[in-house]
Design a protein around this motif. Structure first.
Motif, PDB file in Angstrom:
ATOM      1  N   GLY A   1       0.785  -1.223  -0.027  1.00 43.07           N
ATOM      2  CA  GLY A   1       0.066  -0.055  -0.155  1.00 43.07           C
ATOM      3  C   GLY A   1       0.878   1.175   0.003  1.00 43.07           C
ATOM      4  O   GLY A   1       2.060   1.091   0.094  1.00 43.07           O
ATOM      5  N   SER A   2       0.266   2.246  -0.062  1.00 40.37           N
ATOM      6  CA  SER A   2       1.004   3.632  -0.118  1.00 40.37           C
ATOM      7  C   SER A   2       0.727   4.305   1.275  1.00 40.37           C
ATOM      8  O   SER A   2      -0.457   4.529   1.821  1.00 40.37           O
ATOM      9  CB  SER A   2       0.715   4.550  -1.406  1.00 40.37           C
ATOM     10  OG  SER A   2       1.367   5.785  -1.218  1.00 40.37           O
TER      11      SER A   2
ATOM     12  N   ASN B   1       0.212   7.343   1.269  1.00 44.22           N
ATOM     13  CA  ASN B   1      -0.890   8.467   0.567  1.00 44.22           C
ATOM     14  C   ASN B   1      -2.012   7.754   0.459  1.00 44.22           C
ATOM     15  O   ASN B   1      -2.865   8.662  -0.204  1.00 44.22           O
ATOM     16  CB  ASN B   1      -0.173   9.181  -0.459  1.00 44.22           C
ATOM     17  CG  ASN B   1       1.202   9.718  -0.115  1.00 44.22           C
ATOM     18  OD1 ASN B   1       1.293  10.146   1.163  1.00 44.22           O
ATOM     19  ND2 ASN B   1       2.365   9.689  -0.997  1.00 44.22           N
ATOM     20  N   SER B   2      -2.397   6.584   0.496  1.00 46.46           N
ATOM     21  CA  SER B   2      -3.626   6.051  -0.066  1.00 46.46           C
ATOM     22  C   SER B   2      -4.221   5.055   0.880  1.00 46.46           C
ATOM     23  O   SER B   2      -3.614   4.949   2.207  1.00 46.46           O
ATOM     24  CB  SER B   2      -3.280   5.201  -1.227  1.00 46.46           C
ATOM     25  OG  SER B   2      -4.593   4.678  -1.546  1.00 46.46           O
ATOM     26  N   ASN B   3      -5.435   4.708   0.746  1.00 49.11           N
ATOM     27  CA  ASN B   3      -5.938   3.711   1.747  1.00 49.11           C
ATOM     28  C   ASN B   3      -6.212   2.442   1.188  1.00 49.11           C
ATOM     29  O   ASN B   3      -7.202   1.815   1.546  1.00 49.11           O
ATOM     30  CB  ASN B   3      -7.393   4.210   2.475  1.00 49.11           C
ATOM     31  CG  ASN B   3      -8.562   4.426   1.467  1.00 49.11           C
ATOM     32  OD1 ASN B   3      -8.114   4.618   0.122  1.00 49.11           O
ATOM     33  ND2 ASN B   3      -9.636   4.413   1.882  1.00 49.11           N
ATOM     34  N   LYS B   4      -5.611   2.232   0.136  1.00 43.75           N
ATOM     35  CA  LYS B   4      -5.891   0.782  -0.705  1.00 43.75           C
ATOM     36  C   LYS B   4      -4.565   0.063  -0.572  1.00 43.75           C
ATOM     37  O   LYS B   4      -3.664   0.591  -0.791  1.00 43.75           O
ATOM     38  CB  LYS B   4      -6.101   0.995  -1.963  1.00 43.75           C
ATOM     39  CG  LYS B   4      -7.454   1.958  -2.103  1.00 43.75           C
ATOM     40  CD  LYS B   4      -7.960   2.155  -3.686  1.00 43.75           C
ATOM     41  CE  LYS B   4      -9.314   2.811  -3.601  1.00 43.75           C
ATOM     42  NZ  LYS B   4      -9.619   2.757  -5.054  1.00 43.75           N
TER      43      LYS B   4
ATOM     44  N   PRO C   1      -1.296  -0.044 -10.112  1.00 43.14           N
ATOM     45  CA  PRO C   1      -1.378   0.997  -9.191  1.00 43.14           C
ATOM     46  C   PRO C   1      -0.179   0.693  -7.991  1.00 43.14           C
ATOM     47  O   PRO C   1       0.565   1.495  -7.593  1.00 43.14           O
ATOM     48  CB  PRO C   1      -2.657   0.790  -8.056  1.00 43.14           C
ATOM     49  CG  PRO C   1      -3.385   0.108  -9.100  1.00 43.14           C
ATOM     50  CD  PRO C   1      -2.711  -0.919  -9.966  1.00 43.14           C
TER      51      PRO C   1
ATOM     52  N   ILE D   1       3.886   3.157  -6.986  1.00 41.50           N
ATOM     53  CA  ILE D   1       4.210   3.684  -5.581  1.00 41.50           C
ATOM     54  C   ILE D   1       5.767   3.894  -5.302  1.00 41.50           C
ATOM     55  O   ILE D   1       6.570   3.041  -5.781  1.00 41.50           O
ATOM     56  CB  ILE D   1       3.789   2.634  -4.440  1.00 41.50           C
ATOM     57  CG1 ILE D   1       2.266   2.455  -4.334  1.00 41.50           C
ATOM     58  CG2 ILE D   1       3.969   3.000  -2.986  1.00 41.50           C
ATOM     59  CD1 ILE D   1       1.788   1.266  -3.629  1.00 41.50           C
TER      60      ILE D   1
ATOM     61  N   TYR E   1      -6.501  -0.137   5.785  1.00 40.62           N
ATOM     62  CA  TYR E   1      -6.667  -0.347   4.134  1.00 40.62           C
ATOM     63  C   TYR E   1      -7.801  -0.996   3.664  1.00 40.62           C
ATOM     64  O   TYR E   1      -8.257  -1.953   4.252  1.00 40.62           O
ATOM     65  CB  TYR E   1      -5.257  -0.724   3.616  1.00 40.62           C
ATOM     66  CG  TYR E   1      -4.202   0.379   3.838  1.00 40.62           C
ATOM     67  CD1 TYR E   1      -3.659   1.013   2.751  1.00 40.62           C
ATOM     68  CD2 TYR E   1      -3.469   0.457   5.151  1.00 40.62           C
ATOM     69  CE1 TYR E   1      -2.696   1.969   2.904  1.00 40.62           C
ATOM     70  CE2 TYR E   1      -2.461   1.530   5.229  1.00 40.62           C
ATOM     71  CZ  TYR E   1      -2.110   1.984   4.197  1.00 40.62           C
ATOM     72  OH  TYR E   1      -0.897   3.018   4.330  1.00 40.62           O
TER      73      TYR E   1
ATOM     74  N   GLY F   1      -7.702  -3.123  -2.947  1.00 42.33           N
ATOM     75  CA  GLY F   1      -7.539  -2.193  -4.371  1.00 42.33           C
ATOM     76  C   GLY F   1      -7.264  -3.359  -5.411  1.00 42.33           C
ATOM     77  O   GLY F   1      -8.222  -4.170  -5.771  1.00 42.33           O
TER      78      GLY F   1
END
Length: 124
Positions: free
Chosen positions: A81-82, A84-87, A95, A99, A118, A121
Motif C-alpha cells: 500500500g501507499s 498516501n492512500s487507503n488501498k 497501481p 508507489i 486499508y 484495491g
C-alpha cells in the motif's frame, strides 16, 4: 442502380476479401509457428504461520524485470500500500508499481492491511 454504384461495390468486396484472406493467413501462421512456449506466471508461496514469503520458499517468476522497483526493494511484501492512500494491492498490480519506495507500506496478509485501515484495491 447497380451500375451507378459499381465502383463502390467492387471496393467494398475487395476490402472484405482482403480482410478474410488476412484472417486466414494469421490462422495459418499461428498453426505453423507453435514452437513458442506459452507464458507461465507463478505466484510465490506463502507460509501459513507468518504469511511472509522467504527467498528460498518462493518460486522465481518466469518474467524477470516485471516487478516494480518498490517490490524489488522489499521482497517480503505479500501486499503493498501507499502512505498516501487507503488501498492495498498485490505487488504485481499497476497501481502498486507506481508507489514510490519511500511511500511503500508492506502487509503480510489482507487481515493485516485491513486492521491498519486499508481497503482492497487491485488484487488480480
Amino acid at each position: 442502380m447497380v451500375r451507378r454504384h459499381q465502383d463502390r461495390i467492387l471496393l467494398f468486396l475487395a476490402l472484405i476479401l482482403i480482410g478474410v484472406l488476412s484472417f486466414e493467413a494469421g490462422l495459418l501462421y499461428s498453426r505453423f509457428n507453435q514452437e513458442e512456449k506459452p507464458l507461465i506466471i507463478s505466484l510465490p508461496a506463502v507460509t501459513q504461520d507468518t504469511g511472509i514469503v522467504s527467498e528460498n520458499q518462493a518460486q522465481k517468476p518466469v518474467l524477470s524485470g516485471v516487478e516494480s522497483t518498490a517490490s524489488q526493494s522489499n521482497k517480503q511484501c505479500v501486499f503493498v500500500g501507499s502512505k498516501n492512500s487507503n488501498k492495498y494491492h498485490l505487488p504485481s498490480c499497476a497501481p502498486a508499481k507506481r508507489i514510490k519506495p519511500e511511500n511503500l507500506v508492506c502487509f503480510a496478509s489482507t487481515e493485516d492491511a485491513e486492521k491498519r485501515g486499508y481497503i482492497a484495491g487491485c488484487l488480480k
